[in-house]
Write a protein that holds these residues in place. Sequence first.
Motif, PDB file in Angstrom:
ATOM      1  N   LEU A   1     -41.970   8.265 -36.969  1.00 41.64           N
ATOM      2  CA  LEU A   1     -41.271   8.876 -38.099  1.00 41.64           C
ATOM      3  C   LEU A   1     -42.159   9.877 -38.820  1.00 41.64           C
ATOM      4  CD1 LEU A   1     -39.294   5.787 -39.416  1.00 41.64           C
ATOM      5  CD2 LEU A   1     -38.347   7.832 -38.333  1.00 41.64           C
ATOM      6  N   ASN A   2     -43.451   9.584 -38.941  1.00 43.27           N
ATOM      7  CA  ASN A   2     -44.384  10.535 -39.540  1.00 43.27           C
ATOM      8  C   ASN A   2     -44.490  11.799 -38.685  1.00 43.27           C
ATOM      9  OD1 ASN A   2     -44.958   8.987 -41.791  1.00 43.27           O
ATOM     10  ND2 ASN A   2     -46.735   8.011 -40.858  1.00 43.27           N
ATOM     11  N   GLU A   3     -44.579  11.620 -37.371  1.00 42.20           N
ATOM     12  CA  GLU A   3     -44.620  12.775 -36.466  1.00 42.20           C
ATOM     13  C   GLU A   3     -43.343  13.599 -36.583  1.00 42.20           C
ATOM     14  OE1 GLU A   3     -45.758  12.253 -32.361  1.00 42.20           O
ATOM     15  OE2 GLU A   3     -47.055  10.561 -32.890  1.00 42.20           O
ATOM     16  N   LEU A   4     -42.220  12.903 -36.732  1.00 43.15           N
ATOM     17  CA  LEU A   4     -40.944  13.594 -36.871  1.00 43.15           C
ATOM     18  C   LEU A   4     -40.930  14.465 -38.122  1.00 43.15           C
ATOM     19  CD1 LEU A   4     -37.975  13.854 -35.813  1.00 43.15           C
ATOM     20  CD2 LEU A   4     -37.433  12.108 -37.505  1.00 43.15           C
ATOM     21  N   ARG A   5     -41.352  13.936 -39.237  1.00 40.96           N
ATOM     22  CA  ARG A   5     -41.389  14.708 -40.496  1.00 40.96           C
ATOM     23  C   ARG A   5     -42.316  15.922 -40.349  1.00 40.96           C
ATOM     24  NH1 ARG A   5     -37.182  12.527 -41.181  1.00 40.96           N
ATOM     25  NH2 ARG A   5     -36.954  10.592 -42.278  1.00 40.96           N
ATOM     26  N   GLU A   6     -43.447  15.725 -39.694  1.00 42.34           N
ATOM     27  CA  GLU A   6     -44.379  16.829 -39.467  1.00 42.34           C
ATOM     28  C   GLU A   6     -43.745  17.900 -38.576  1.00 42.34           C
ATOM     29  OE1 GLU A   6     -48.424  17.329 -36.954  1.00 42.34           O
ATOM     30  OE2 GLU A   6     -48.451  15.704 -38.436  1.00 42.34           O
ATOM     31  N   ALA A   7     -43.060  17.468 -37.529  1.00 44.82           N
ATOM     32  CA  ALA A   7     -42.402  18.412 -36.617  1.00 44.82           C
ATOM     33  C   ALA A   7     -41.293  19.174 -37.325  1.00 44.82           C
ATOM     34  CB  ALA A   7     -41.853  17.666 -35.392  1.00 44.82           C
ATOM     35  N   GLU A   8     -40.554  18.490 -38.200  1.00 44.92           N
ATOM     36  CA  GLU A   8     -39.509  19.172 -38.960  1.00 44.92           C
ATOM     37  C   GLU A   8     -40.105  20.245 -39.864  1.00 44.92           C
ATOM     38  OE1 GLU A   8     -36.132  15.649 -39.275  1.00 44.92           O
ATOM     39  OE2 GLU A   8     -37.687  15.755 -40.807  1.00 44.92           O
ATOM     40  N   GLY A   9     -41.252  19.954 -40.455  1.00 41.94           N
ATOM     41  CA  GLY A   9     -41.919  20.938 -41.291  1.00 41.94           C
ATOM     42  C   GLY A   9     -42.386  22.145 -40.499  1.00 41.94           C
ATOM     43  N   LYS A  10     -42.933  21.898 -39.316  1.00 41.40           N
ATOM     44  CA  LYS A  10     -43.380  23.003 -38.461  1.00 41.40           C
ATOM     45  C   LYS A  10     -42.199  23.851 -38.005  1.00 41.40           C
ATOM     46  CE  LYS A  10     -47.631  20.943 -36.811  1.00 41.40           C
ATOM     47  NZ  LYS A  10     -48.358  20.386 -35.678  1.00 41.40           N
ATOM     48  N   LEU A  11     -41.081  23.191 -37.700  1.00 38.47           N
ATOM     49  CA  LEU A  11     -39.896  23.922 -37.264  1.00 38.47           C
ATOM     50  C   LEU A  11     -39.391  24.835 -38.380  1.00 38.47           C
ATOM     51  CD1 LEU A  11     -37.696  24.431 -35.150  1.00 38.47           C
ATOM     52  CD2 LEU A  11     -36.462  22.480 -36.096  1.00 38.47           C
ATOM     53  N   ALA A  12     -39.412  24.352 -39.593  1.00 35.99           N
ATOM     54  CA  ALA A  12     -38.919  25.138 -40.725  1.00 35.99           C
ATOM     55  C   ALA A  12     -39.733  26.418 -40.922  1.00 35.99           C
ATOM     56  CB  ALA A  12     -38.944  24.298 -41.992  1.00 35.99           C
ATOM     57  N   ASP A  13     -41.014  26.380 -40.578  1.00 33.86           N
ATOM     58  CA  ASP A  13     -41.894  27.521 -40.803  1.00 33.86           C
ATOM     59  C   ASP A  13     -42.131  28.377 -39.568  1.00 33.86           C
ATOM     60  OD1 ASP A  13     -42.206  26.633 -43.407  1.00 33.86           O
ATOM     61  OD2 ASP A  13     -43.968  25.430 -42.929  1.00 33.86           O
ATOM     62  N   ALA A  14     -41.618  27.946 -38.417  1.00 34.04           N
ATOM     63  CA  ALA A  14     -41.952  28.610 -37.156  1.00 34.04           C
ATOM     64  C   ALA A  14     -40.979  29.733 -36.817  1.00 34.04           C
ATOM     65  CB  ALA A  14     -41.964  27.582 -36.029  1.00 34.04           C
ATOM     66  N   GLU A  15     -41.489  30.671 -36.005  1.00 34.21           N
ATOM     67  CA  GLU A  15     -40.668  31.772 -35.502  1.00 34.21           C
ATOM     68  C   GLU A  15     -41.010  32.009 -34.040  1.00 34.21           C
ATOM     69  OE1 GLU A  15     -41.204  35.243 -37.882  1.00 34.21           O
ATOM     70  OE2 GLU A  15     -40.643  34.247 -39.743  1.00 34.21           O
ATOM     71  N   GLY A  16     -40.069  32.633 -33.325  1.00 36.48           N
ATOM     72  CA  GLY A  16     -40.306  33.026 -31.942  1.00 36.48           C
ATOM     73  C   GLY A  16     -40.630  31.862 -31.032  1.00 36.48           C
ATOM     74  N   GLU A  17     -41.640  32.079 -30.180  1.00 38.63           N
ATOM     75  CA  GLU A  17     -42.045  31.070 -29.201  1.00 38.63           C
ATOM     76  C   GLU A  17     -42.549  29.804 -29.885  1.00 38.63           C
ATOM     77  OE1 GLU A  17     -42.147  29.555 -25.492  1.00 38.63           O
ATOM     78  OE2 GLU A  17     -41.464  31.567 -25.986  1.00 38.63           O
ATOM     79  N   GLU A  18     -43.211  29.968 -31.020  1.00 40.28           N
ATOM     80  CA  GLU A  18     -43.695  28.807 -31.776  1.00 40.28           C
ATOM     81  C   GLU A  18     -42.515  27.949 -32.243  1.00 40.28           C
ATOM     82  OE1 GLU A  18     -45.803  28.248 -36.024  1.00 40.28           O
ATOM     83  OE2 GLU A  18     -46.881  29.578 -34.641  1.00 40.28           O
TER      84      GLU A  18
END
Length: 126
Positions: A65-82
Amino acid sequence: MAMSALEWVAEERIARAVAAGELSGLPGEGRPLELDDDRLVPAEQRAAMRVLKNSGHVPEEVRLLNELREAEGKLADAEGEERLDAERRLLALRVRLDAAGLAHGVGAAWRQYEPKIRARLQRHHG
């Protein structure tokens, strides 16, 4: 990461209370919070949980669940291939959580975005 409506309301109310001085002079002001409250842990599990916590171990579901929250945060800030990489990571975590029977506890956002994420991944790798 975007705040939920509830988080936004809470932050606004806290900010107003601080500005009005309503939170000044409270007991414990200026001291760190005591976060070792284990009243919600069943008495027969407290010793084992404390040993695990003190050794740096967390249950697998908490880690996921912690990894999930971190991944959601990265997704919100990511663009393109990232962003695509973040979507893949999020999908992989969702599958693992679902396999562990925990997917129901991760919120409405997943139910809203899962079909879009799956469709996008299929377009890029289909």
